[in-house]
Enzyme design. Sequence first.
Site, PDB file in Angstrom:
ATOM      1  CD1 TRP A 155      26.747  44.466  41.813  1.00  0.00           C
ATOM      2  CD2 TRP A 155      28.046  43.641  43.447  1.00  0.00           C
ATOM      3  NE1 TRP A 155      26.402  45.084  42.996  1.00  0.00           N
ATOM      4  CE2 TRP A 155      27.182  44.602  44.004  1.00  0.00           C
ATOM      5  CE3 TRP A 155      28.958  42.998  44.273  1.00  0.00           C
ATOM      6  CZ2 TRP A 155      27.185  44.925  45.366  1.00  0.00           C
ATOM      7  CZ3 TRP A 155      28.971  43.324  45.625  1.00  0.00           C
ATOM      8  CH2 TRP A 155      28.090  44.269  46.155  1.00  0.00           C
ATOM      9  CG  ASP A 201      25.175  38.454  40.144  1.00  0.00           C
ATOM     10  OD1 ASP A 201      23.998  38.391  40.550  1.00  0.00           O
ATOM     11  OD2 ASP A 201      26.068  39.112  40.715  1.00  0.00           O
ATOM     12  CE  LYS A 219      21.514  43.754  46.321  1.00  0.00           C
ATOM     13  NZ  LYS A 219      22.667  43.438  45.500  1.00  0.00           N
TER      14      LYS A 219
HETATM   15  C1  LIG Z   1      24.000  43.068  45.739  1.00  0.00           C
HETATM   16  C2  LIG Z   1      24.635  42.317  44.651  1.00  0.00           C
HETATM   17  C3  LIG Z   1      25.638  41.368  44.921  1.00  0.00           C
HETATM   18  C4  LIG Z   1      26.153  41.084  46.317  1.00  0.00           C
HETATM   19  O1  LIG Z   1      25.221  40.425  47.066  1.00  0.00           O
HETATM   20  P1  LIG Z   1      25.570  39.826  48.532  1.00  0.00           P
HETATM   21  O2  LIG Z   1      24.363  39.031  48.857  1.00  0.00           O
HETATM   22  O3  LIG Z   1      25.792  41.005  49.416  1.00  0.00           O
HETATM   23  O4  LIG Z   1      26.764  38.990  48.397  1.00  0.00           O
HETATM   24  C5  LIG Z   1      26.143  40.668  43.855  1.00  0.00           C
HETATM   25  N1  LIG Z   1      25.725  40.891  42.601  1.00  0.00           N
HETATM   26  C6  LIG Z   1      24.774  41.794  42.317  1.00  0.00           C
HETATM   27  C7  LIG Z   1      24.331  41.988  40.915  1.00  0.00           C
HETATM   28  C8  LIG Z   1      24.193  42.531  43.333  1.00  0.00           C
HETATM   29  O5  LIG Z   1      23.254  43.432  43.049  1.00  0.00           O
END
Ligand SMILES: *Cc1c(COP(=O)(O)O)cnc(C)c1O
Length: 359
Positions: free
Chosen positions: A101, A171, A195
């Site tokens: 990511w 993030d 998540k």
């Molecule tokens: C799942 C995830 C993403 C991607 O998320 P989307 O909503 O599908 O764009 C980005 N960063 C992390 C840490 C993730 O777990």
Amino acid sequence: MSRVYNFSAGPAVLPEEVLREAAEEMLDYQGTGMSVMEMSHRSKAFENILNEAEQDLRELMRIPENYKVLFMQGGAHLQFAAIPMNLMKNRVADYIITGQWAKKAFKEAQIYGKANAIASSEDETFSYIPDCSDLPVSPDADYVYICENNTIYGTKFHTLPNTKGKILVSDVSSCFLSEPVDVSKYGLLYGGVQKNIGPAGMAIVIIREDLITEDTLPCTPTYMKYKIHADANSLYNTPNCYCIYMCGKVFKWLKKQGGLGVMKGRNEEKAAVLYDFLDGSRLFHGTVRKEDRSLMNVPFVTGDKELDAKFVKEAESAGFVNLKGHRSVGGMRASIYNAMPLEGVKALVEFMKKFEEEN
Ligand SMILES: *Cc1c(COP(=O)(O)O)cnc(C)c1O
């Protein structure tokens, strides 16, 4: 009806209580005679849903007054672009690469300016967090970027990097609301909500007010400008109303549990049950450096691909689903977010013990 123990990394398990409430309100939300899915985003009822969601989130995370909360569509991926578009004033940013990511965000930023990878753990398949106490931070960097909890690899920054005075952008998709955080340490933190909070399709961006300016890269689409959303209180266009409603319910659920301090304690207890078992197991073992372990995503392997596949299959038949590891790592991964009860983790460990005895 029977519910399984769902260890999916995302979209992921939600509190059963929240789902039941949403089901009850499906046809008639609090006497409006309609579902939240059917109501105007400019209606009083929805305005209350949105404002309460923001207020509850502010309370839970103790978000300082000088930070804005934005509910934006496009998940985390859209933010990979929105961040450089809004924050790259010098067109320079430093990225710490601790997994896929972070790497994707880094690659996206390279489209818009000079993105530097100032640290990486790719040399050991992202199984650890690099030492970030004295990194070569670029003097003109607009920000330093991290992915705080690495969903795929199961590592977490337990200490934030020393950014040498630069803005920290994080993030937090897979550790959102899993423990208390000091928001004032960040310039911007954001995450996709699927998540640990709600349904897929939305990101929550928490950004320090002074970073919200008109001065974005010339190519920035209107929708991607933080100022547009901040000025319109996340109602610039039709937002993901139902997702905001569900997130709001989860915020209330978290408050009822006692807040993020309580959640941290529970998450530590759950993770310990699984990690303690892995550390003593003859068959299964964890894949990351112990001190960098995530409380949310726990990858493990047997060391034998066929046995891994057999485990995933038998676990599924026994009601433990979505345990297959990410396609880039293989093996297994148990995601044990806020809504996964302790009993679910204990039951999984009992199942693993039995599998170990039989294989
Ligand atoms: C799942 C995830 C993403 C991607 O998320 P989307 O909503 O599908 O764009 C980005 N960063 C992390 C840490 C993730 O777990």
